[in-house]
Design a protein around this motif. Structure first.
Motif, PDB file in Angstrom:
ATOM      1  N   GLY A 226      48.884 -70.851 -49.169  1.00  0.00           N
ATOM      2  CA  GLY A 226      49.066 -70.149 -50.432  1.00  0.00           C
ATOM      3  C   GLY A 226      47.830 -69.375 -50.858  1.00  0.00           C
ATOM      4  N   ILE A 227      46.679 -70.035 -50.831  1.00  0.00           N
ATOM      5  CA  ILE A 227      45.441 -69.398 -51.296  1.00  0.00           C
ATOM      6  C   ILE A 227      44.779 -68.565 -50.207  1.00  0.00           C
ATOM      7  CG2 ILE A 227      43.127 -69.804 -52.216  1.00  0.00           C
ATOM      8  CD1 ILE A 227      44.210 -72.337 -53.547  1.00  0.00           C
ATOM      9  N   VAL A 228      44.569 -69.181 -49.036  1.00  0.00           N
ATOM     10  CA  VAL A 228      43.840 -68.487 -47.970  1.00  0.00           C
ATOM     11  C   VAL A 228      44.708 -67.462 -47.245  1.00  0.00           C
ATOM     12  CG1 VAL A 228      42.510 -68.789 -45.844  1.00  0.00           C
ATOM     13  CG2 VAL A 228      42.375 -70.510 -47.643  1.00  0.00           C
ATOM     14  N   VAL A 229      45.905 -67.891 -46.796  1.00  0.00           N
ATOM     15  CA  VAL A 229      46.767 -66.995 -46.016  1.00  0.00           C
ATOM     16  C   VAL A 229      47.410 -65.926 -46.892  1.00  0.00           C
ATOM     17  CG1 VAL A 229      48.762 -66.851 -44.490  1.00  0.00           C
ATOM     18  CG2 VAL A 229      47.226 -68.808 -44.332  1.00  0.00           C
ATOM     19  N   VAL A 230      47.961 -66.336 -48.025  1.00  0.00           N
ATOM     20  CA  VAL A 230      48.651 -65.373 -48.897  1.00  0.00           C
ATOM     21  C   VAL A 230      47.658 -64.642 -49.796  1.00  0.00           C
ATOM     22  CG1 VAL A 230      50.351 -65.088 -50.741  1.00  0.00           C
ATOM     23  CG2 VAL A 230      50.804 -66.664 -48.869  1.00  0.00           C
ATOM     24  N   GLY A 231      46.953 -65.398 -50.632  1.00  0.00           N
ATOM     25  CA  GLY A 231      46.064 -64.764 -51.606  1.00  0.00           C
ATOM     26  C   GLY A 231      44.951 -63.940 -50.991  1.00  0.00           C
TER      27      GLY A 231
END
Length: 307
Positions: A226-231
């Motif tokens: 969620g944070i690293v891959v998407v955001g």
């Protein structure tokens, strides 16, 4: 101009590394929850993670309002974000569902075929497809056969599902290439994640049972994707493509497949038969050949008329 290009290439390289390792997190995350629930939660977190970044960048650019004249209209931003979000939802949904039945490494290489599809889809945009692309397509078919087709000329369920998603990943690349130069990349990224999270949530409520305890059990993979891959990674993709030739962008992003195999082997203990390894090598060569610039075409013309 050179500094901008180098910055873009660096951002895209980081993106490829993160995308490659994400296959492991996606596979582990579904030990407790369904693919749509996993996708909905990771994209919702990715959407929220961009809010402080957008606010900070807005303050930093407050005194540079004149620079914003290069951005397109709000309509461009909304259409681009919506189109990216829909393509992203279908691409990640097929990929996530396929990972239930196949390995992270194989999924990474199959997904990389979207790079070969980008020029083919360009036909519908009245763009010329060169001979090198057709050579790349032919090699990709051979590589895909060696990687996925078993005795009896059958393709596994998981491999086929991941393969269906490549059409949407190719569409996602073309949509970004069209809208990224016109709009604020961070804001378009925010919109696409929000759209993808809502579509995933609707799908999850329709076909899966959502339990808070199960989501908490998958907290690690969800937070990473969620944070690293998407955001971070998808935003880096949009920002990176802004200052990089589309052909160079595609070649760098194709390295995602290599990092997927390596991370699958190191973190999950996955392995491949010799036939599958040869298939991976051929597919990777196909991806590179399909994206190499034509010697006969100058760079400017290639960017406008030839993919």
């Amino acid at each position: 101009m050179k500094d901008t290009s180098m910055r873009g290439e660096l951002l895209l390289t980081i993106t490829a590394i993160i995308w490659g390792t994400s296959f492991v997190a996606q596979r582990v995350g579904m030990d407790y929850i369904g693919p749509f629930t996993f996708t909905a939660t990771r994209f919702l977190i990715g959407t929220l993670s961009l809010i402080p970044i957008i606010l900070i960048m807005g303050r930093l650019n407050k005194n540079k309002q004149k620079d914003h004249t290069r951005f397109g209209t709000k309509k461009d931003l909304l259409i681009g974000g919506l189109a990216c979000g829909v393509a992203l939802f279908f691409g990640i949904s097929f990929q996530q569902a396929g990972l239930v039945y196949t390995t992270a490494g194989k999924a990474g290489f199959i997904t990389a075929l979207y790079i070969v599809l980008v020029p083919l889809l360009g036909i519908f945009l009245h763009k010329k497809v060169s001979k090198r692309v057709w050579i790349g397509v032919a090699l990709a078919v051979v590589g895909l056969y060696l990687l996925c087709i078993t005795e009896g000329f059958k393709i596994s369920k998981g491999d086929f599902i991941v393969l269906c998603g490549t059409v949407f990943w190719a569409s996602h690349i073309l949509i970004i290439d069209h809208f990224a130069p016109k709009v604020d990349g961070l804001k378009m990224s925010f919109i696409q994640f929000f759209v993808a999270s809502i579509l995933s949530l609707v799908a999850a409520l329709s076909v899966e049972t959502i339990k808070l305890s199960s989501i908490l059990d998958s907290a690690g993979p969800i937070l990473y994707t969620g944070i690293v891959v998407v955001g971070i990674a998808y935003t880096f993709q949009i920002l990176g493509q802004k200052g990089t030739n589309p052909t160079v962008s595609a070649i760098i992003l194709s390295m995602e497949s290599v990092f997927a195999v390596l991370s699958g082997m190191v973190l999950l203990g996955e392995s491949m038969a010799l036939k599958e390894i040869i298939g991976c090598v051929i597919m990777f060569i196909a991806v590179i050949i399909a994206q190499l610039p034509s010697r006969k075409e100058p760079v400017i013309r290639e960017k406008k008329n030839v993919i």
